[in-house]
Design a protein around this motif. Structure first.
Motif, short mmCIF file in Angstrom:
data_model
loop_
_atom_site.label_atom_id
_atom_site.label_comp_id
_atom_site.label_asym_id
_atom_site.label_seq_id
_atom_site.Cartn_x
_atom_site.Cartn_y
_atom_site.Cartn_z
N VAL A 59 0.85 -1.19 0.00
CA VAL A 59 0.00 0.00 0.00
C VAL A 59 0.89 1.24 0.00
O VAL A 59 1.72 1.42 0.90
CB VAL A 59 -0.94 -0.01 1.23
N THR A 62 1.11 6.85 2.05
CA THR A 62 1.82 7.85 2.85
C THR A 62 3.04 8.40 2.12
O THR A 62 3.69 7.68 1.37
CB THR A 62 2.26 7.22 4.20
N SER A 68 -1.27 11.70 7.87
CA SER A 68 -2.65 11.89 8.35
C SER A 68 -3.48 12.62 7.31
O SER A 68 -4.65 12.33 7.12
CB SER A 68 -2.64 12.72 9.64
N SER A 91 6.42 6.75 1.56
CA SER A 91 7.22 6.28 2.69
C SER A 91 6.36 5.51 3.69
O SER A 91 5.13 5.57 3.62
CB SER A 91 7.92 7.44 3.38
N TRP A 92 7.01 4.82 4.60
CA TRP A 92 6.36 3.99 5.63
C TRP A 92 5.46 2.94 4.98
O TRP A 92 4.35 2.69 5.46
CB TRP A 92 5.56 4.85 6.63
N ASN A 93 5.95 2.35 3.91
CA ASN A 93 5.18 1.31 3.23
C ASN A 93 5.64 -0.04 3.78
O ASN A 93 6.82 -0.38 3.70
CB ASN A 93 5.41 1.41 1.72
N ALA A 94 4.69 -0.78 4.33
CA ALA A 94 5.04 -2.02 5.04
C ALA A 94 5.29 -3.17 4.07
O ALA A 94 4.53 -3.37 3.12
CB ALA A 94 3.92 -2.38 6.02
N ASN A 140 10.05 -0.72 15.18
CA ASN A 140 8.87 -1.55 14.95
C ASN A 140 9.27 -2.88 14.30
O ASN A 140 10.16 -2.90 13.47
CB ASN A 140 7.92 -0.77 14.03
N GLY A 288 3.17 1.65 17.09
CA GLY A 288 2.61 1.80 15.74
C GLY A 288 1.11 1.55 15.67
O GLY A 288 0.45 1.98 14.72
N ILE A 298 -6.35 11.72 14.99
CA ILE A 298 -7.24 11.87 13.82
C ILE A 298 -8.59 11.18 14.08
O ILE A 298 -9.65 11.70 13.72
CB ILE A 298 -6.55 11.30 12.55
N THR A 301 -10.56 13.41 16.35
CA THR A 301 -11.06 14.57 15.60
C THR A 301 -12.29 14.18 14.78
O THR A 301 -13.28 14.92 14.73
CB THR A 301 -9.96 15.12 14.67
C1 LIG Z 1 2.68 -0.19 11.62
C2 LIG Z 1 2.48 0.81 10.50
C3 LIG Z 1 2.23 0.35 9.22
C4 LIG Z 1 2.06 1.27 8.17
N1 LIG Z 1 1.88 0.78 6.91
C5 LIG Z 1 1.73 1.65 5.88
C6 LIG Z 1 1.62 1.16 4.53
O1 LIG Z 1 1.69 -0.05 4.29
N2 LIG Z 1 1.43 2.07 3.53
C7 LIG Z 1 1.36 3.41 3.77
O2 LIG Z 1 1.18 4.17 2.81
N3 LIG Z 1 1.52 3.92 5.03
C8 LIG Z 1 1.71 3.06 6.08
N4 LIG Z 1 1.89 3.54 7.37
C9 LIG Z 1 1.95 4.99 7.58
C10 LIG Z 1 0.72 5.52 8.32
O3 LIG Z 1 -0.41 5.52 7.47
C11 LIG Z 1 1.08 6.93 8.81
O4 LIG Z 1 2.12 6.79 9.75
C12 LIG Z 1 -0.09 7.62 9.46
O5 LIG Z 1 -1.09 7.92 8.51
C13 LIG Z 1 0.35 8.95 10.13
O6 LIG Z 1 1.03 9.74 9.21
P1 LIG Z 1 2.49 10.32 9.56
O7 LIG Z 1 3.34 9.20 10.04
O8 LIG Z 1 2.93 11.10 8.38
O9 LIG Z 1 2.27 11.28 10.79
P2 LIG Z 1 1.69 12.81 10.75
O10 LIG Z 1 0.45 12.86 9.92
O11 LIG Z 1 2.84 13.70 10.38
O12 LIG Z 1 1.34 12.99 12.26
C14 LIG Z 1 2.32 13.23 13.27
C15 LIG Z 1 1.59 13.47 14.58
O13 LIG Z 1 0.76 14.64 14.46
C16 LIG Z 1 -0.59 14.32 14.77
N5 LIG Z 1 -1.51 15.04 13.89
C17 LIG Z 1 -1.43 15.14 12.54
N6 LIG Z 1 -2.46 15.88 12.07
C18 LIG Z 1 -3.19 16.24 13.14
C19 LIG Z 1 -4.38 17.02 13.30
N7 LIG Z 1 -5.04 17.56 12.27
N8 LIG Z 1 -4.85 17.20 14.56
C20 LIG Z 1 -4.21 16.66 15.65
N9 LIG Z 1 -3.07 15.92 15.55
C21 LIG Z 1 -2.58 15.72 14.32
C22 LIG Z 1 -0.72 12.81 14.53
O14 LIG Z 1 -1.77 12.26 15.31
C23 LIG Z 1 0.65 12.32 14.97
O15 LIG Z 1 0.69 12.13 16.35
C24 LIG Z 1 2.09 2.66 8.42
C25 LIG Z 1 2.35 3.12 9.72
C26 LIG Z 1 2.55 2.21 10.75
C27 LIG Z 1 2.85 2.74 12.14
#
Ligand SMILES: Cc1cc2nc3c(=O)[nH]c(=O)nc-3n(C[C@H](O)[C@H](O)[C@H](O)COP(=O)(O)OP(=O)(O)OC[C@H]3O[C@@H](n4cnc5c(N)ncnc54)[C@H](O)[C@@H]3O)c2cc1C
Length: 318
Positions: A59, A62, A68, A91-94, A140, A288, A298, A301
């Motif tokens: 997937v 991200t 988010s 990025s963060w693609n599992a 992780n 994670g 999110i 919210t």
């Molecule tokens: C185990 C795991 C598997 C994953 N697998 C995949 C995958 O296969 N493919 C893929 O595409 N992605 C994957 N991800 C990524 C995941 O979808 C993102 O980590 C997640 O959507 C959060 O995005 P970010 O890491 O950019 O954090 P950000 O969006 O930058 O958020 C950072 C912090 O700010 C907070 N925040 C952000 N916006 C707001 C707001 N509006 N109000 C309040 N707080 C806010 C968040 O809650 C968080 O604490 C995976 C992540 C994990 C942990």
């Protein structure tokens, strides 16, 4: 089969500690999306291999600066006649190294905009010379990767659904994950192992007094019911965003709490404890849980917005 069957499978795998990200990404996300919105040819080409466990998808939603808020993605899909040219970094693609294909969200128009309207979902080959897959090392247990597209040209039939449909497909693709069924299963597995470990050490009664394990057990039972209620919403096509957010938030926070309590009570030495084989894994996986498929902030919210609008998360199911 129905979403009930998918949920039963997801729950059983979690209860038995089977790593599930390859299945979640391939079947629940990419597979469900292609089944729901793909062409007959796409279904014929990819779904049998996915069901047989031979075709694996990663997937690719991200990006380094958009997680988010996927409205901020900058990967572009520029139309070139009937084809598409993809450029950008995910990025963060599992588990991408296990996959032959990715399902990739890219901006089909309005490049530089911050909007959800012009997102498309594309099936991308991962073994192409214009695709670079690199590991990201983390604490992780999941293996993460970043994926870079350098002007990758895709045929017209790489697009799933319509060019502006990507955002609604992404929301649907995360549907089963957001019921929390996998998180509730993890909470149960880890809690049962914690109790077995404490009992073997003769520490169960003291831990129950100090940490209210009976109450935690009841919370895990109720979280399972919440997750199953959300599954029912998916089956009936009426799971609204706030109900999914409540289920994902509560089940993932609870599983995280169980993992950290186990770490606190049994300690790192219990890593080799036959009663708690998952302890180290659970502690590493715990952070994670409240990030993947939408962070807790999110989800809160989403719930707050819906309630302030006068909504009832379960309305469509009542
Ligand atoms: C185990 C795991 C598997 C994953 N697998 C995949 C995958 O296969 N493919 C893929 O595409 N992605 C994957 N991800 C990524 C995941 O979808 C993102 O980590 C997640 O959507 C959060 O995005 P970010 O890491 O950019 O954090 P950000 O969006 O930058 O958020 C950072 C912090 O700010 C907070 N925040 C952000 N916006 C707001 C707001 N509006 N109000 C309040 N707080 C806010 C968040 O809650 C968080 O604490 C995976 C992540 C994990 C942990």
């Amino acid at each position: 089969m129905s979403a009930y069957a998918a949920a039963v499978t997801a729950e059983e795998l979690a209860l038995h500690g089977v790593p599930d990200s390859v299945r979640v990404n391939t079947i629940d996300n990419a597979g469900a999306t292609i089944l729901a919105a793909g062409s007959d040819e796409q279904r014929r080409r990819y779904c049998p291999g996915m069901a047989a466990g031979e075709t694996v998808f990663s997937v690719l939603f991200t990006e380094p600066h958009a997680g988010s808020d996927l409205g901020g993605i900058t990967t572009t899909a520029v139309p070139m006649g009937d084809s598409w040219r993809i450029t950008g970094t995910k990025s963060w693609n599992a588990r991408t190294s296990r996959a032959q294909f990715g399902i990739c969200a890219a901006r089909t128009q309005g490049h530089g905009d911050h909007s959800y309207a012009a997102t498309g979902l594309f099936i991308v080959p991962l073994d192409h010379p214009r695709v670079q897959v690199e590991p990201i090392r983390t604490f992780n247990p999941e293996q993460f990767f970043s994926v870079r597209f350098d002007e990758l040209v895709l045929p017209p039939d790489a697009l799933v659904g319509k060019p502006g449909q990507g955002w609604s497909l992404v929301a649907e693709a995360l549907g089963l994950e957001r019921t929390g069924i996998c998180f509730a299963g993890r909470a149960r597995r880890w809690f049962d192992q914690l109790v077995a470990g404490l009992r073997a050490r003769g520490e169960l009664a003291r831990a129950e007094d100090e940490h209210g394990l009976g109450r935690l057990d009841a919370e895990i039972r109720s979280s399972r019911l919440l997750a199953w209620r959300a599954v029912q919403g998916v089956v009936e096509g009426g799971l609204n965003a706030a109900a999914a957010a409540a289920a994902k938030w509560w089940t993932s926070e609870l599983a995280q709490r169980v993992a950290w309590l186990a770490w606190e009570l049994l300690g790192p030495a219990a890593d080799r404890d036959a009663h708690f084989p998952d302890l180290a894994l659970a502690a590493r996986e715990a952070p994670g849980l409240t990030l993947a498929a939408g962070t807790s902030e999110i989800q809160l919210t989403t719930m707050a917005t819906d309630l302030l609008d006068g909504g009832d998360p379960w309305e469509e199911q009542n």
